[in-house]
Design a protein around this motif. Structure first.
Motif, PDB file in Angstrom:
ATOM      1  N   UNK A  32      46.527  60.624  36.005  1.00  0.00           N
ATOM      2  CA  UNK A  32      47.709  60.350  35.179  1.00  0.00           C
ATOM      3  C   UNK A  32      48.576  59.268  35.813  1.00  0.00           C
ATOM      4  N   UNK A  33      49.497  58.719  35.023  1.00  0.00           N
ATOM      5  CA  UNK A  33      50.408  57.703  35.537  1.00  0.00           C
ATOM      6  C   UNK A  33      51.409  58.330  36.493  1.00  0.00           C
ATOM      7  N   UNK A  34      51.867  57.521  37.428  1.00  0.00           N
ATOM      8  CA  UNK A  34      52.852  57.991  38.393  1.00  0.00           C
ATOM      9  C   UNK A  34      54.185  58.256  37.714  1.00  0.00           C
ATOM     10  N   UNK A  35      54.836  59.328  38.141  1.00  0.00           N
ATOM     11  CA  UNK A  35      56.164  59.668  37.628  1.00  0.00           C
ATOM     12  C   UNK A  35      57.256  59.368  38.641  1.00  0.00           C
ATOM     13  N   UNK A  36      56.896  59.359  39.918  1.00  0.00           N
ATOM     14  CA  UNK A  36      57.881  59.127  40.975  1.00  0.00           C
ATOM     15  C   UNK A  36      57.186  58.395  42.109  1.00  0.00           C
ATOM     16  N   UNK A  37      57.678  57.212  42.453  1.00  0.00           N
ATOM     17  CA  UNK A  37      56.999  56.361  43.424  1.00  0.00           C
ATOM     18  C   UNK A  37      57.883  56.080  44.639  1.00  0.00           C
ATOM     19  N   UNK A  38      57.310  55.386  45.610  1.00  0.00           N
ATOM     20  CA  UNK A  38      58.078  54.988  46.783  1.00  0.00           C
ATOM     21  C   UNK A  38      59.262  54.110  46.380  1.00  0.00           C
ATOM     22  N   UNK A  39      59.040  53.225  45.397  1.00  0.00           N
ATOM     23  CA  UNK A  39      60.128  52.361  44.920  1.00  0.00           C
ATOM     24  C   UNK A  39      61.253  53.188  44.311  1.00  0.00           C
ATOM     25  N   UNK A  40      60.900  54.224  43.560  1.00  0.00           N
ATOM     26  CA  UNK A  40      61.919  55.109  42.991  1.00  0.00           C
ATOM     27  C   UNK A  40      62.717  55.798  44.094  1.00  0.00           C
ATOM     28  N   UNK A  41      62.008  56.213  45.148  1.00  0.00           N
ATOM     29  CA  UNK A  41      62.661  56.900  46.263  1.00  0.00           C
ATOM     30  C   UNK A  41      63.685  56.000  46.947  1.00  0.00           C
TER      31      UNK A  41
END
Length: 345
Positions: free
Chosen positions: A299-308
């Protein structure tokens, strides 16, 4: 209703092309331009998305203007269709872009945001367009040095710093616009912050409203620049009609902490505020866990390092340049978010 071909009478006027016309900025920009009696050609890729634009016109009580749009099917990565769209065009508002923070979309981001912008710039030059307004992002602005309190239009981009694929693609898009400027094209670039506005409930900032409605337990305290879509399109219009070229402008109304934003929206929607502060340790675990689940399930990412990183960033942005240039006053964002939240209640 989609016009089968551009109205012949419109050739008597200066025509304006809007790419990305079926998005948040594009749809609100169409209203602004038509209110100013401009003759507008709107680029679309998917007929179904035109219904969302019509919904924005209805919300703004401007449905009488909707049938004045000259719709033209095309894609900024399809040169033949883009060439057709540029016929009889004198000014261009380039609002087309992909927004994604999923690392899997890196190639797609570069294809649309960099190559697509290059195609638009090339067509502007080939068709002798008088001026281009390109919609970038605060993500493409520079990286502040130690003791620099604000990011401005002149803050230098540091390639050694971490940047999301989205930010890199928007920075690359700006390089294409500056190339066009060096080749004689009049350009202005706007760098909006997080844009709030009516329409497109499952995209962009609107996902915050949906998440709160469903019950969002976590919040963070990072800071970002936010702005109303109406202010974005007003500034774009004024910049295109003034004697401005070769400049970029940061478009934010206010710098606000993320907890202030979600609490304001939650209170206005009369739903429960998030109660758990997600510190850096929690968000670090979250994006790594999300990566693992996405790796297994596909599935597609929902929360990434960039979001963090953005969730905890305390970077602030300056809007001094646009305010002084246009003598423009932005909407009060607490009032705006409160009003907008009623549409999601």
């Amino acid at each position: 209703m989609i016009n089968p071909k551009i109205k012949l009478c419109s050739y008597l006027y200066h025509m304006i092309l809007v790419t990305g016309a079926t998005g948040l900025v594009g749809s609100h920009l169409l209203i602004k331009l038509l209110e100013e009696n401009e003759v507008v050609k709107a680029l679309y890729r998917n007929k179904e998305k035109i219904a969302a634009v019509k919904n924005v016109f209805q919300y703004k009580n401007k449905i009488d203007l909707f049938d004045k749009i000259n719709w033209t099917e095309g894609d900024i990565n399809d040169i033949p269709s883009l060439n057709l769209a540029f016929e009889n065009v004198t000014k261009v508002y380039d609002c087309a872009a992909l927004i994604s923070f999923d690392p899997k979309d890196e190639d797609h981001l570069r294809k649309i945001n960099i190559e697509g912008t290059a195609n638009v710039v090339n067509c502007c030059i080939d068709f002798k367009v008088t001026k281009l307004c390109h919609v970038s992002s605060i993500a493409a602005l520079g990286d502040p040095k130690i003791n620099e309190p604000l990011i401005t239009e002149t803050t230098e981009w540091n390639p050694e710093e971490f940047h999301s694929d989205y930010a890199i693609s928007k920075y690359g898009a700006e390089m294409e616009v500056w190339r066009g400027f060096q080749e004689g094209l009049n350009v202005v670039i706007v760098n909006p912050g997080v844009i709030f506005g009516y329409g497109f409930p499952n995209q962009g900032s609107s996902v915050i409203f949906n998440a709160l409605k469903k019950g969002m337990p976590f919040f963070t305290k990072g800071i970002t620049g936010i702005v109303a879509v109406e202010d974005v399109v007003n500034c774009m219009y004024l910049l295109m009609h003034g004697n401005y070229t070769g400049e970029r402008y940061t478009l934010i109304a206010e710098n606000k902490s993320l907890d202030q934003i979600v609490f304001t929206i939650a209170d206005a929607m009369k739903v429960k505020r998030p109660t758990i502060y997600a510190n850096k340790a929690i968000t670090s675990i979250s994006w790594k866990l999300d990566w693992f689940i996405a790796k297994i399930t596909g599935r597609k990412r929902k929360f990434t390092k960039a979001n963090t990183i953005s969730a905890h960033s305390t970077t602030e942005y300056s809007n001094v340049k646009i305010k002084e240039t246009l003598k423009y006053e932005f909407k009060d964002m607490k009032e705006y978010l409160t009003q907008l939240s009623q549409e999601f209640s």
